[in-house]
Scaffold this motif. Structure first.
Motif, PDB file in Angstrom:
ATOM      1  N   ASN A 155       0.864  -1.171   0.000  1.00 19.93           N
ATOM      2  CA  ASN A 155       0.000   0.000   0.000  1.00 19.93           C
ATOM      3  C   ASN A 155       0.915   1.241   0.000  1.00 19.93           C
ATOM      4  O   ASN A 155       1.108   1.875   1.030  1.00 19.93           O
ATOM      5  N   PRO A 156       1.492   1.578  -1.170  1.00 21.18           N
ATOM      6  CA  PRO A 156       2.540   2.594  -1.216  1.00 21.18           C
ATOM      7  C   PRO A 156       2.117   3.999  -0.789  1.00 21.18           C
ATOM      8  O   PRO A 156       2.955   4.788  -0.378  1.00 21.18           O
ATOM      9  N   LEU A 157       0.837   4.314  -0.852  1.00 19.29           N
ATOM     10  CA  LEU A 157       0.387   5.635  -0.407  1.00 19.29           C
ATOM     11  C   LEU A 157      -0.318   5.573   0.943  1.00 19.29           C
ATOM     12  O   LEU A 157      -0.912   6.548   1.385  1.00 19.29           O
ATOM     13  N   LEU A 189      10.338  16.634  -5.988  1.00 22.19           N
ATOM     14  CA  LEU A 189      10.590  15.349  -6.651  1.00 22.19           C
ATOM     15  C   LEU A 189       9.991  15.287  -8.055  1.00 22.19           C
ATOM     16  O   LEU A 189      10.591  14.705  -8.961  1.00 22.19           O
ATOM     17  N   THR A 190       8.809  15.859  -8.234  1.00 21.06           N
ATOM     18  CA  THR A 190       8.149  15.803  -9.541  1.00 21.06           C
ATOM     19  C   THR A 190       8.673  16.863 -10.507  1.00 21.06           C
ATOM     20  O   THR A 190       8.531  16.717 -11.718  1.00 21.06           O
ATOM     21  N   GLY A 191       9.237  17.947  -9.958  1.00 18.74           N
ATOM     22  CA  GLY A 191       9.646  19.069 -10.795  1.00 18.74           C
ATOM     23  C   GLY A 191       8.482  19.945 -11.215  1.00 18.74           C
ATOM     24  O   GLY A 191       8.615  20.799 -12.091  1.00 18.74           O
ATOM     25  N   LEU A 192       7.342  19.746 -10.573  1.00 14.03           N
ATOM     26  CA  LEU A 192       6.139  20.523 -10.885  1.00 14.03           C
ATOM     27  C   LEU A 192       5.875  21.528  -9.766  1.00 14.03           C
ATOM     28  O   LEU A 192       6.025  21.201  -8.587  1.00 14.03           O
ATOM     29  N   ALA A 213       2.255  10.204  -7.895  1.00 15.21           N
ATOM     30  CA  ALA A 213       2.105   9.012  -7.056  1.00 15.21           C
ATOM     31  C   ALA A 213       3.453   8.512  -6.558  1.00 15.21           C
ATOM     32  O   ALA A 213       3.593   8.156  -5.381  1.00 15.21           O
ATOM     33  N   ALA A 214       4.453   8.489  -7.433  1.00 13.89           N
ATOM     34  CA  ALA A 214       5.781   8.037  -7.017  1.00 13.89           C
ATOM     35  C   ALA A 214       6.336   8.942  -5.927  1.00 13.89           C
ATOM     36  O   ALA A 214       6.875   8.465  -4.918  1.00 13.89           O
ATOM     37  N   ALA A 215       6.207  10.256  -6.101  1.00 10.85           N
ATOM     38  CA  ALA A 215       6.708  11.203  -5.105  1.00 10.85           C
ATOM     39  C   ALA A 215       5.951  11.075  -3.781  1.00 10.85           C
ATOM     40  O   ALA A 215       6.557  11.141  -2.703  1.00 10.85           O
ATOM     41  N   ASP A 249       9.077  -0.259  -6.263  1.00  7.55           N
ATOM     42  CA  ASP A 249       8.987  -1.050  -7.481  1.00  7.55           C
ATOM     43  C   ASP A 249       8.211  -0.232  -8.515  1.00  7.55           C
ATOM     44  O   ASP A 249       6.982  -0.184  -8.482  1.00  7.55           O
ATOM     45  N   TYR A 250       8.936   0.454  -9.391  1.00  7.36           N
ATOM     46  CA  TYR A 250       8.292   1.329 -10.369  1.00  7.36           C
ATOM     47  C   TYR A 250       7.608   0.549 -11.488  1.00  7.36           C
ATOM     48  O   TYR A 250       6.700   1.067 -12.121  1.00  7.36           O
ATOM     49  N   PHE A 251       8.007  -0.683 -11.695  1.00  9.51           N
ATOM     50  CA  PHE A 251       7.287  -1.505 -12.665  1.00  9.51           C
ATOM     51  C   PHE A 251       5.908  -1.864 -12.118  1.00  9.51           C
ATOM     52  O   PHE A 251       4.926  -1.897 -12.861  1.00  9.51           O
TER      53      PHE A 251
END
Length: 140
Positions: free
Chosen positions: A10-12, A88-91, A111-113, A125-127
């Motif tokens: 549950n990454p978030l 992290l996103t650059g946004l 989501a990754a950030a 695990d980005y895949f």
């Protein structure tokens, strides 16, 4: 020991609720957060919340508005969370992310950030993240 969000797939760190998520483990041993059968299903749920609920239902279009709802000040240092995700996103925190289907790169980066912020690690695990995005998009 791995961070809780990683152990729970549950990454978030989606909180437990009455929602019955696709891919939830039959036995939920964490009292606070949902546990998923695989990381792909955890990412799927995260993308469902971000794109369907936060974007379409609540009309939250920027990092700042999304994170303010996701990580409210009562539980988090929301300003630091916004700044980290933006870095992290650059946004820019107030830059519209765009329609998820037109700008998937913004939503994947968001989501990754957020997962890095939630779990204190970039060892994700980005895949699985990409497979979770695909699972979510198939359900629309």
């Amino acid at each position: 020991m791995l961070p809780r969000g990683i152990r729970n797939n549950n990454p978030l760190n989606i909180r437990r609720s009455k929602d019955k998520w696709k891919g939830m483990r039959a036995q939920q041993s964490d009292a606070a957060f949902v546990q998923f059968e695989s990381m792909e299903y955890g990412w799927r749920a995260a993308f469902w919340l971000l794109t369907r609920t936060y974007y379409h239902k609540y009309r939250l279009y920027t990092i700042r508005t999304i994170v303010q709802k996701w990580a409210p000040p009562l539980e988090n240092n929301t300003i630091a969370y916004v700044n980290q995700v933006s870095r992290l996103t650059g946004l820019h925190p107030d830059e519209p992310l765009g329609i998820p289907s037109d700008h998937p790169e913004h939503w994947l980066a968001l989501a990754a950030a957020m997962a890095i912020q939630e779990n204190g690690t970039a060892a994700l695990d980005y895949f699985a993240l990409l497979r979770g995005w695909t699972l979510c998009r198939q359900d629309i």
